[in-house]
Design a protein around this motif. Structure first.
Motif, PDB file in Angstrom:
ATOM      1  N   GLN A  45       1.219  -1.096   0.142  1.00  0.00           N
ATOM      2  CA  GLN A  45       0.042   0.092   0.349  1.00  0.00           C
ATOM      3  C   GLN A  45       0.343   1.025   0.231  1.00  0.00           C
ATOM      4  N   SER A  46       2.250   1.450   1.424  1.00  0.00           N
ATOM      5  CA  SER A  46       2.881   2.443   0.716  1.00  0.00           C
ATOM      6  C   SER A  46       3.589   2.641  -0.181  1.00  0.00           C
ATOM      7  N   ALA A  47       3.767   1.486  -1.750  1.00  0.00           N
ATOM      8  CA  ALA A  47       4.558   1.989  -3.037  1.00  0.00           C
ATOM      9  C   ALA A  47       3.585   1.933  -3.728  1.00  0.00           C
ATOM     10  N   GLY A  48       1.522   2.056  -2.916  1.00  0.00           N
ATOM     11  CA  GLY A  48       0.908   2.516  -4.271  1.00  0.00           C
ATOM     12  C   GLY A  48       0.008   1.332  -5.124  1.00  0.00           C
ATOM     13  N   LEU A  93       9.234   0.983  -9.521  1.00  0.00           N
ATOM     14  CA  LEU A  93       7.605   0.849  -9.023  1.00  0.00           C
ATOM     15  C   LEU A  93       8.161   1.473  -7.152  1.00  0.00           C
ATOM     16  N   VAL A  94       8.896   1.272  -6.664  1.00  0.00           N
ATOM     17  CA  VAL A  94       9.705   1.435  -5.007  1.00  0.00           C
ATOM     18  C   VAL A  94      10.142   2.095  -4.532  1.00  0.00           C
ATOM     19  N   HIS A  95      11.863   1.704  -5.464  1.00  0.00           N
ATOM     20  CA  HIS A  95      13.096   2.134  -5.117  1.00  0.00           C
ATOM     21  C   HIS A  95      13.327   4.035  -6.067  1.00  0.00           C
ATOM     22  N   HIS A  96      12.689   4.542  -6.671  1.00  0.00           N
ATOM     23  CA  HIS A  96      12.630   5.801  -8.256  1.00  0.00           C
ATOM     24  C   HIS A  96      13.217   6.883  -7.689  1.00  0.00           C
ATOM     25  N   PHE A  97      15.114   6.386  -7.330  1.00  0.00           N
ATOM     26  CA  PHE A  97      15.347   7.628  -6.151  1.00  0.00           C
ATOM     27  C   PHE A  97      15.162   8.740  -7.475  1.00  0.00           C
ATOM     28  N   TRP A  98      15.381   8.734  -8.680  1.00  0.00           N
ATOM     29  CA  TRP A  98      15.474   9.463  -9.864  1.00  0.00           C
ATOM     30  C   TRP A  98      13.982  10.710  -8.994  1.00  0.00           C
ATOM     31  N   SER A  99      13.394  10.746  -9.138  1.00  0.00           N
ATOM     32  CA  SER A  99      12.168  11.003  -8.479  1.00  0.00           C
ATOM     33  C   SER A  99      12.221  11.617  -7.260  1.00  0.00           C
ATOM     34  N   LEU A 100      12.786  11.369  -6.372  1.00  0.00           N
ATOM     35  CA  LEU A 100      12.587  11.836  -5.172  1.00  0.00           C
ATOM     36  C   LEU A 100      14.247  13.092  -4.842  1.00  0.00           C
ATOM     37  N   SER A 101      14.096  13.670  -3.459  1.00  0.00           N
ATOM     38  CA  SER A 101      15.882  14.570  -3.392  1.00  0.00           C
ATOM     39  C   SER A 101      16.080  14.247  -1.936  1.00  0.00           C
ATOM     40  N   GLY A 102      16.971  14.150  -1.788  1.00  0.00           N
ATOM     41  CA  GLY A 102      17.355  14.304  -0.655  1.00  0.00           C
ATOM     42  C   GLY A 102      17.466  12.812  -0.151  1.00  0.00           C
TER      43      GLY A 102
END
Length: 136
Positions: A45-48, A93-102
């Motif tokens: 659920q937390s991964a959508g 799906l879960v570890h999409h580092f390119w769309s996150l920051s920090g």
């Protein structure tokens, strides 16, 4: 005519240890998703991913089936490709580092790199398994 030399005992033991160590992460994760089903569903659920119960069951099945094939040294290429596709899917799906920051991006990148390393190990094990079966 080339004959197949029987594997030495040390080779068989080393190969078994290799397969146990490689499958450990998949076996433990698959069992955790079954024994803590609610926790596994919360992760989905937390991964959508919905429906969470279906993704949790499917994930557990893929992980456990792949681990079993590795442990049994059967259909290693099927196990390697299946688990590799699973790991690539989790990066997207879960570890999409390119769309996150920090810090979340850094953690996701570390998981993605770990998954890529596991893919390398899976493919190496599949190659080794195939080579062990070849004469000469």
């Amino acid at each position: 005519m080339t004959t197949l030399n029987p594997p030495r005992r040390n080779d068989r033991v080393a190969w078994l240890i290799t397969r146990v160590l490689l499958s450990l992460v998949f076996l433990s994760s698959g069992l955790a998703k079954l024994f803590d089903f609610q926790g596994g569903m919360a992760d989905m659920q937390s991964a959508g991913l919905h429906p969470a119960w279906l993704f949790n069951l499917t994930t557990a099945a893929v992980l456990l089936a792949g681990a079993a094939l590795i442990l049994l040294d059967r259909w290693m290429m099927v196990a390697a490709v299946g688990l590799s596709l699973f790991l690539l899917g989790t990066i997207v799906l879960v570890h999409h580092f390119w769309s996150l920051s920090g810090e979340p991006a850094q953690h996701a990148l570390f998981f993605a790199l770990e998954h890529l390393s596991l893919i390398g190990g899976l493919l190496a094990a599949a190659h080794a398994s195939s080579s062990r079966r070849q004469p000469g």
